[in-house]
Design a protein around this motif. Structure first.
Motif, PDB file in Angstrom:
ATOM      1  N   UNK A  24      42.527  39.463 118.589  1.00  0.00           N
ATOM      2  CA  UNK A  24      41.932  40.585 119.436  1.00  0.00           C
ATOM      3  C   UNK A  24      41.470  40.022 120.784  1.00  0.00           C
ATOM      4  N   UNK A  25      41.448  41.032 121.723  1.00  0.00           N
ATOM      5  CA  UNK A  25      41.108  41.057 123.044  1.00  0.00           C
ATOM      6  C   UNK A  25      40.032  42.026 123.045  1.00  0.00           C
ATOM      7  N   UNK A  26      38.631  41.722 123.162  1.00  0.00           N
ATOM      8  CA  UNK A  26      37.633  42.500 123.224  1.00  0.00           C
ATOM      9  C   UNK A  26      37.532  43.381 124.728  1.00  0.00           C
ATOM     10  N   UNK A  27      38.035  42.515 125.565  1.00  0.00           N
ATOM     11  CA  UNK A  27      37.924  43.006 127.001  1.00  0.00           C
ATOM     12  C   UNK A  27      39.051  44.137 126.973  1.00  0.00           C
ATOM     13  N   UNK A  28      40.085  44.053 126.561  1.00  0.00           N
ATOM     14  CA  UNK A  28      41.147  44.960 126.433  1.00  0.00           C
ATOM     15  C   UNK A  28      41.214  45.960 125.490  1.00  0.00           C
ATOM     16  N   UNK A  29      40.190  46.240 124.641  1.00  0.00           N
ATOM     17  CA  UNK A  29      40.072  46.931 123.449  1.00  0.00           C
ATOM     18  C   UNK A  29      41.343  47.112 122.549  1.00  0.00           C
ATOM     19  N   UNK A  30      41.792  45.903 122.437  1.00  0.00           N
ATOM     20  CA  UNK A  30      43.208  45.750 121.591  1.00  0.00           C
ATOM     21  C   UNK A  30      43.159  44.711 120.565  1.00  0.00           C
ATOM     22  N   UNK A  31      43.670  44.907 119.596  1.00  0.00           N
ATOM     23  CA  UNK A  31      43.887  43.693 118.486  1.00  0.00           C
ATOM     24  C   UNK A  31      45.566  43.806 118.331  1.00  0.00           C
ATOM     25  N   UNK A  57      50.594  45.914 118.901  1.00  0.00           N
ATOM     26  CA  UNK A  57      49.476  45.868 119.345  1.00  0.00           C
ATOM     27  C   UNK A  57      48.846  47.425 118.711  1.00  0.00           C
ATOM     28  N   UNK A  58      47.484  47.272 118.819  1.00  0.00           N
ATOM     29  CA  UNK A  58      46.563  48.494 118.528  1.00  0.00           C
ATOM     30  C   UNK A  58      45.501  48.630 119.591  1.00  0.00           C
ATOM     31  N   UNK A  59      45.747  49.598 120.310  1.00  0.00           N
ATOM     32  CA  UNK A  59      44.894  50.118 121.447  1.00  0.00           C
ATOM     33  C   UNK A  59      43.869  51.135 120.961  1.00  0.00           C
ATOM     34  N   UNK A  64      42.729  55.285 117.484  1.00  0.00           N
ATOM     35  CA  UNK A  64      43.497  54.092 117.504  1.00  0.00           C
ATOM     36  C   UNK A  64      45.128  54.379 117.748  1.00  0.00           C
ATOM     37  N   UNK A  65      45.940  53.319 118.521  1.00  0.00           N
ATOM     38  CA  UNK A  65      47.179  53.730 118.501  1.00  0.00           C
ATOM     39  C   UNK A  65      47.979  52.484 118.741  1.00  0.00           C
ATOM     40  N   UNK A  66      49.082  52.358 117.824  1.00  0.00           N
ATOM     41  CA  UNK A  66      49.730  51.274 117.628  1.00  0.00           C
ATOM     42  C   UNK A  66      51.019  51.408 118.286  1.00  0.00           C
ATOM     43  N   UNK A  67      51.515  50.145 118.707  1.00  0.00           N
ATOM     44  CA  UNK A  67      52.866  50.066 119.325  1.00  0.00           C
ATOM     45  C   UNK A  67      53.614  48.728 119.186  1.00  0.00           C
ATOM     46  N   UNK A  68      54.750  48.609 119.514  1.00  0.00           N
ATOM     47  CA  UNK A  68      55.345  47.340 119.586  1.00  0.00           C
ATOM     48  C   UNK A  68      56.361  47.111 118.186  1.00  0.00           C
ATOM     49  N   UNK A  69      56.325  48.252 117.353  1.00  0.00           N
ATOM     50  CA  UNK A  69      57.477  48.232 116.183  1.00  0.00           C
ATOM     51  C   UNK A  69      58.739  48.202 116.693  1.00  0.00           C
ATOM     52  N   UNK A  70      59.702  48.143 115.663  1.00  0.00           N
ATOM     53  CA  UNK A  70      61.003  48.303 116.240  1.00  0.00           C
ATOM     54  C   UNK A  70      62.158  47.705 115.013  1.00  0.00           C
ATOM     55  N   UNK A  71      63.391  47.614 115.764  1.00  0.00           N
ATOM     56  CA  UNK A  71      64.526  46.820 114.480  1.00  0.00           C
ATOM     57  C   UNK A  71      64.625  45.525 114.990  1.00  0.00           C
ATOM     58  N   UNK A  72      64.338  44.712 113.903  1.00  0.00           N
ATOM     59  CA  UNK A  72      64.536  43.214 114.319  1.00  0.00           C
ATOM     60  C   UNK A  72      65.508  42.461 113.080  1.00  0.00           C
ATOM     61  N   UNK A  73      65.989  41.532 113.583  1.00  0.00           N
ATOM     62  CA  UNK A  73      66.795  40.791 112.397  1.00  0.00           C
ATOM     63  C   UNK A  73      66.005  39.987 111.638  1.00  0.00           C
ATOM     64  N   UNK A  74      66.413  39.444 110.527  1.00  0.00           N
ATOM     65  CA  UNK A  74      65.915  38.701 109.428  1.00  0.00           C
ATOM     66  C   UNK A  74      65.462  37.343 110.395  1.00  0.00           C
ATOM     67  N   UNK A  75      64.486  36.821 110.159  1.00  0.00           N
ATOM     68  CA  UNK A  75      63.994  35.644 110.942  1.00  0.00           C
ATOM     69  C   UNK A  75      63.161  35.751 112.238  1.00  0.00           C
ATOM     70  N   UNK A  76      63.287  36.913 112.607  1.00  0.00           N
ATOM     71  CA  UNK A  76      62.871  37.352 114.157  1.00  0.00           C
ATOM     72  C   UNK A  76      61.700  37.372 114.021  1.00  0.00           C
ATOM     73  N   UNK A  77      60.956  37.937 115.310  1.00  0.00           N
ATOM     74  CA  UNK A  77      59.445  38.152 115.624  1.00  0.00           C
ATOM     75  C   UNK A  77      59.075  39.415 116.071  1.00  0.00           C
ATOM     76  N   UNK A  78      58.079  40.082 116.058  1.00  0.00           N
ATOM     77  CA  UNK A  78      57.455  41.045 116.854  1.00  0.00           C
ATOM     78  C   UNK A  78      55.989  40.877 117.039  1.00  0.00           C
ATOM     79  N   UNK A 126      44.844  45.326 109.798  1.00  0.00           N
ATOM     80  CA  UNK A 126      46.403  45.552 109.663  1.00  0.00           C
ATOM     81  C   UNK A 126      46.527  46.041 108.138  1.00  0.00           C
ATOM     82  N   UNK A 127      47.465  46.987 108.039  1.00  0.00           N
ATOM     83  CA  UNK A 127      47.881  47.426 106.682  1.00  0.00           C
ATOM     84  C   UNK A 127      49.274  47.804 106.765  1.00  0.00           C
TER      85      UNK A 127
END
Length: 124
Positions: free
Chosen positions: A72-79, A21-23, A4-18, A36-37
């Motif tokens: 999740x997208x089972x065709x892409x093996x991603x949650x 992904x986990x491949x 399992x490999x996660x991605x998509x994290x980062x720095x975001x301001x309060x109220x924002x969104x991200x 997710x934990x």
């Protein structure tokens, strides 16, 4: 084995969104319930969300209910974990996890495979 490999994290301001992904690789993705934990500094790992093998069932921890969405997208093996209306207390390392077992999916012991985590930092 499932990798399992996660991605998509980062720095975001309060109220924002991200969107996190986990491949997954190694086995048939649709055989696994996914979760997710998160773990904040100095705190125990906390359940965030889980999704059934087909994607038809989801469940969320109380602290994120109404703000986070697991899919999740089972065709892409991603949650995915869409995280919105972010608060400072959402700052943590976010981990995805997988299990082929039945049982209780709301604690760490319910999962067999883990990713390395992705950092989410919410700034005010």
């Amino acid at each position: 084995q499932v990798q399992l490999v996660e991605s998509g994290g980062g720095l975001v301001q309060t109220g924002g969104s991200l969107r996190l992904s986990c491949a997954a690789s190694g086995r048939t993705f649709s055989d696994y319930r996914m979760g997710w934990f998160r773990q904040a500094p100095g705190k125990e790992r906390e359940f965030v969300a889980t999704i059934t093998r087909s994607g038809g069932g989801t469940y969320y921890g109380d602290s994120v209910k109404g703000r986070f969405t697991i899919s999740r997208d089972n065709a892409k093996n991603t949650v995915y974990l869409q995280i919105s209306s972010l608060k400072s207390e959402d700052t943590a390392v976010y981990y995805c996890a997988a299990t082929s077992r039945g049982g209780y999916p709301y604690t760490e012991s319910g999962y067999d495979y883990w990713g390395q985590g992705t950092q989410v930092t919410v700034s005010s």
